[in-house]
Design a protein around this motif. Structure first.
Motif, short mmCIF file in Angstrom:
data_model
loop_
_atom_site.label_atom_id
_atom_site.label_comp_id
_atom_site.label_asym_id
_atom_site.label_seq_id
_atom_site.Cartn_x
_atom_site.Cartn_y
_atom_site.Cartn_z
N SER A 271 37.26 -18.20 96.97
CA SER A 271 38.52 -18.46 96.29
C SER A 271 38.70 -19.96 96.18
CB SER A 271 39.70 -17.82 97.02
OG SER A 271 39.91 -18.46 98.27
N ARG A 272 39.65 -20.38 95.35
CA ARG A 272 39.88 -21.82 95.20
C ARG A 272 40.29 -22.44 96.51
NH1 ARG A 272 41.29 -20.09 90.06
NH2 ARG A 272 40.09 -21.15 88.44
N GLY A 273 41.07 -21.66 97.28
CA GLY A 273 41.28 -22.03 98.67
C GLY A 273 42.38 -23.00 98.94
N GLY A 274 42.35 -23.51 100.14
CA GLY A 274 43.42 -24.32 100.69
C GLY A 274 43.97 -23.60 101.89
N THR A 275 44.69 -24.30 102.70
CA THR A 275 45.27 -23.68 103.89
C THR A 275 46.60 -23.06 103.54
OG1 THR A 275 46.30 -25.77 104.48
CG2 THR A 275 44.14 -25.31 105.41
N GLY A 276 47.04 -22.14 104.37
CA GLY A 276 48.33 -21.50 104.11
C GLY A 276 48.18 -20.34 103.15
N MET A 277 48.61 -20.49 101.96
CA MET A 277 48.61 -19.40 100.99
C MET A 277 47.20 -19.03 100.54
SD MET A 277 51.81 -18.61 100.32
CE MET A 277 51.97 -18.05 98.64
N ASN A 278 46.98 -17.73 100.43
CA ASN A 278 45.71 -17.28 99.85
C ASN A 278 45.78 -17.38 98.35
OD1 ASN A 278 44.15 -16.60 102.03
ND2 ASN A 278 45.04 -14.59 102.22
N THR A 279 44.64 -17.42 97.75
CA THR A 279 44.55 -17.26 96.31
C THR A 279 43.60 -16.11 96.02
OG1 THR A 279 42.77 -18.88 96.14
CG2 THR A 279 45.02 -19.69 95.88
N GLU A 280 43.54 -15.73 94.80
CA GLU A 280 42.71 -14.61 94.40
C GLU A 280 41.27 -14.82 94.86
OE1 GLU A 280 42.77 -14.10 90.22
OE2 GLU A 280 41.11 -12.66 90.18
N ALA A 281 40.70 -13.80 95.47
CA ALA A 281 39.32 -13.87 95.96
C ALA A 281 38.41 -13.07 95.05
CB ALA A 281 39.22 -13.34 97.38
N PHE A 282 37.25 -13.62 94.79
CA PHE A 282 36.25 -12.97 93.97
C PHE A 282 35.08 -12.59 94.87
CE2 PHE A 282 37.91 -14.00 89.77
CZ PHE A 282 38.83 -15.00 90.07
N PHE A 283 34.66 -11.33 94.75
CA PHE A 283 33.61 -10.82 95.61
C PHE A 283 32.27 -10.78 94.88
CE2 PHE A 283 35.44 -9.20 99.57
CZ PHE A 283 36.78 -9.36 99.30
N GLY A 284 31.20 -10.96 95.65
CA GLY A 284 29.87 -10.71 95.15
C GLY A 284 29.54 -9.23 95.23
N GLN A 285 28.35 -8.87 94.76
CA GLN A 285 27.94 -7.47 94.73
C GLN A 285 27.60 -6.94 96.11
OE1 GLN A 285 27.97 -5.46 92.12
NE2 GLN A 285 28.65 -7.04 90.70
N GLY A 286 27.37 -7.86 97.06
CA GLY A 286 27.06 -7.44 98.42
C GLY A 286 25.57 -7.26 98.68
N THR A 287 25.23 -7.29 99.95
CA THR A 287 23.87 -6.98 100.39
C THR A 287 23.96 -5.75 101.28
OG1 THR A 287 23.10 -9.28 100.36
CG2 THR A 287 21.89 -7.72 101.75
N ARG A 288 23.25 -4.70 100.87
CA ARG A 288 23.23 -3.50 101.70
C ARG A 288 22.09 -3.59 102.69
NH1 ARG A 288 25.50 1.37 101.46
NH2 ARG A 288 26.34 0.93 99.38
N LEU A 289 22.44 -3.68 103.97
CA LEU A 289 21.44 -3.80 105.03
C LEU A 289 21.25 -2.45 105.72
CD1 LEU A 289 19.64 -5.49 106.96
CD2 LEU A 289 21.68 -5.79 108.39
#
Lengths: 106, 116
Positions: free
Chosen positions: B95-113
């Motif tokens: 996410s764009r980030g910063g402390t305190g407030m969250n912002t929208e998070a974008f996920f990857g496709q993941g690794t299936r282990l």
């Protein structure tokens, strides 16, 4: 991190019906986010709520943040098969609940 | 805009072997998360970075797990040695980030282990 609890864990819905899923915290949340994860997919952001009592709508989805900022709800009207998936709420620091898995009967 | 890229998509290893996962976040995103997701459960936060600093690693099993984000861009999560119970999907998000407030998070496709 802050723990958020979701109920119900599973929701079986007849197509066309409405349902609500809930997210609860024992502590006040500065904000809450909702995500949807389709089967086999990854979580996708839906909405963020910040203000006490805030209500936001996305087509058939209505999100609400409680007055005390300790709970939130997601209400879906006229459920469609495209609504199938798991809906997660996440508190600050993006700590996720266990989710509500929705299945739809055609 | 390219999304969050993770590799590999799938990994099968024998127990006691090491394994590493790689994540390249969206350009300009300062916050990077690693999650573990078991079947039928929500993502469990392992570690969160703000730029190159690990600001929340309280849930990371430090006896066998390690992570790094040396230049504040891409990140690697390592397990050594792997155990059967480590079988899960490992998700990276940014996410764009910063402390305190969250912002929208974008996920990857993941690794299936899968640990056998």
């Amino acid at each position: 991190g802050q723990q958020v609890m979701q109920i119900p864990q599973y929701q079986h819905v007849q197509e066309g019906e409405d349902f609500t899923t809930y997210c609860n915290s024992s502590t006040t949340l500065s904000n809450i986010q909702w995500y949807k994860q389709r089967p086999g997919g990854h979580p996708v952001f839906l909405i963020q709520l910040v203000k006490s009592g805030e209500v936001k709508k996305q087509k058939r989805l209505t999100f609400q943040f409680g007055e005390a900022k300790k709970n939130s709800s997601l209400h879906i009207t006229a459920t469609q098969t495209t609504d199938v998936g798991t809906y997660f709420c996440a508190g600050p620091r993006l700590s996720f609940g266990a989710g509500t898995t929705v299945t739809v009967r055609a | 805009e390219a999304g969050v890229v993770q590799s590999p998509r799938y990994k099968i290893i024998e127990k006691k072997q090491p394994v590493a996962f790689w994540c390249n976040p969206i350009s300009g995103h300062n916050t990077l998360y690693w999650y573990r997701q078991n079947l039928g459960q929500g993502p469990e936060l392992l570690i969160r970075y703000e730029n190159e600093e690990a600001v929340d690693d309280s849930q990371l099993p430090k006896d066998r797990f390690s992570a790094e984000r040396l230049k504040g861009v891409d990140s690697t999560l390592k397990i050594q040695p792997a155990e059967l119970g480590d079988s899960a999907v490992y998700l990276c998000a940014s996410s764009r980030g910063g402390t305190g407030m969250n912002t929208e998070a974008f996920f990857g496709q993941g690794t299936r282990l899968t640990v056998v």
